[in-house]
Design an enzyme around this catalytic site. Structure first.
Site: not given
Ligand code: MRU
Length: 381
Positions: A53-55, A90, A206, A247, A257-258
């Site tokens: 996970r993470g963009a 996603r 997370q 993201d 973002n999250k």
């Molecule tokens: O749902 P996730 O864990 O994939 O969400 C991740 C985030 O919100 C991060 O802040 C974002 O992807 C940036 S990662 C460098």
């Protein structure tokens, strides 16, 4: 980055490129385990279930997923179907679409027999560029942190520089270094006394699981807080800066973002705390301007709200051994939080309007969250 003295990346090629290896992030922080993804379905499932996970890491995994698909069937039809399957995993992080398009554009004009190798090369290039971009974000962010720390009153110069972060935008969310955490790692290594307030980041936590794990392994002082504590800490002068990842960032500087990021930005503005967003170019969506209206927000399962995952210790009797408990074991499990029958709703991201963002920290430098600022850096017409 570092786990028990060994340098790791989050994704790598295995078996001469016949599979990819990843760290299984659903098991962290309690169990460090890796997984092999050997075909398209496994790559898509790993993204959807958040094994990765993470963009930026989603983007790289998608790129390698196309490679795996083309190894099995390099036809035009298979390429299109794999592209759609991976893109649907996603919806919010634009890095996924960006990486898939990059691989597809690279291979589409080639003879089918050449496509899988070309996809492997392109995915590898995306991964290497991600590492370089994240490290550069770290360098720009370090300079910013040093300036902010030096500007504090003399009476506070000996105190740690307190940074608050939300979710995980560290090396686990990228290939290496991270985005929001890269400046923190750079600052720590440069000798700046930095301390991180880590939002737990409900519902999947997370922050509590992944960010705390990373910072701990790198020896960065940190404290996990509940998501609701940030505003209180800001009111009491205990946060020098907020830094988060993203993201998808629109060309006008709106930041997705999250879920919960927006509330942190509001609290930061009310308390005069600078709010920074760290991102590589692959996270900018030049096609849209209004983040609230135009960014697709992923709705995940309500089970992530109604249940919570953690480590449960099981002792003697429960295991069928001695009731004195000398035999014990621990297992990762989920427990129910809410009354049976209560509904849950789980939007995974929110949008922070550009007006609440102090600056964007990119691999090309620090710039205002605005169309002018981004165009200045990237020279887009
Ligand atoms: O749902 P996730 O864990 O994939 O969400 C991740 C985030 O919100 C991060 O802040 C974002 O992807 C940036 S990662 C460098």
């Amino acid at each position: 980055m570092n786990i028990d003295g060994k340098a790791w990346r989050t994704i790598w090629l295995e078996a001469g490129g016949r599979s990819i290896g990843v760290i299984d992030q659903t098991q962290l922080p309690h169990t460090f385990t890796t997984r092999s993804l050997a075909n398209l379905d496994q790559a898509a499932e790993a993204i959807a279930t958040m094994v990765v996970r993470g963009a930026p890491l989603i983007g790289v995994t998608g790129a390698y997923g196309l490679m795996l698909a083309l190894q099995a069937d390099p036809s035009d039809g298979a390429l299109d179907a794999a592209f759609c399957q991976l893109l649907a995993t996603r919806p919010t992080a634009v890095n996924l679409q960006w990486a898939l398009e990059r691989v597809r554009d690279r291979v589409v004009s080639l003879a089918p027999a050449e496509r899988a190798l070309a996809a492997q090369q392109e995915a590898g290039a995306i991964a290497e560029e991600d590492v370089l971009m994240c490290e550069a974000i770290g360098d720009h962010g370090l300079r910013l942190f040093e300036e902010l720390a030096a500007r504090r009153p003399a009476s506070r110069q000996k105190e740690p520089f307190n940074v608050l972060t939300h979710c995980n935008a560290g090396w686990l969310a990228t290939v290496d270094w991270g985005t929001a955490l890269a400046p923190i790692y750079k600052a720590h290594r440069a000798g700046l006394q930095v301390h991180v307030w880590v939002d737990e980041t409900r519902p999947r936590n997370q922050g509590a699981s992944l960010t705390a794990f990373e910072l701990g392994r790198e020896g960065v002082p940190h404290t996990v807080i509940v998501d609701n504590a940030g505003g209180h800490l800001m009111q009491h002068g205990q946060v020098d800066a907020v830094i988060v990842g993203t993201d998808r960032t629109t060309r006008s500087g709106d930041v997705c973002n999250k879920i919960g990021t927006y509330l942190k930005a509001l609290a930061a503005q009310d308390n005069g705390v600078p709010f920074y967003v760290a991102l590589p170019a692959s996270t900018i969506d030049w096609s849209i301007a209004d983040g609230v209206a135009e960014i697709p927000i992923e709705a995940r399962s309500d089970r992530e709200v109604t249940h919570i995952q953690g480590l449960v210790s099981v002792v003697g009797a429960a295991l069928g051994h001695s009731p004195r408990g000398e035999s014990s074991s621990a297992a990762i499990t989920q427990v129910q939080l809410t009354p049976t029958g209560s509904l849950g709703f789980n939007p995974a991201f929110d949008v922070t309007p550009a007006r609440l963002v102090t600056a964007l920290i990119t691999e090309r430098g620090v710039v205002s969250a605005s169309e002018e600022g981004l165009k200045q850096l990237y020279g887009v017409e």
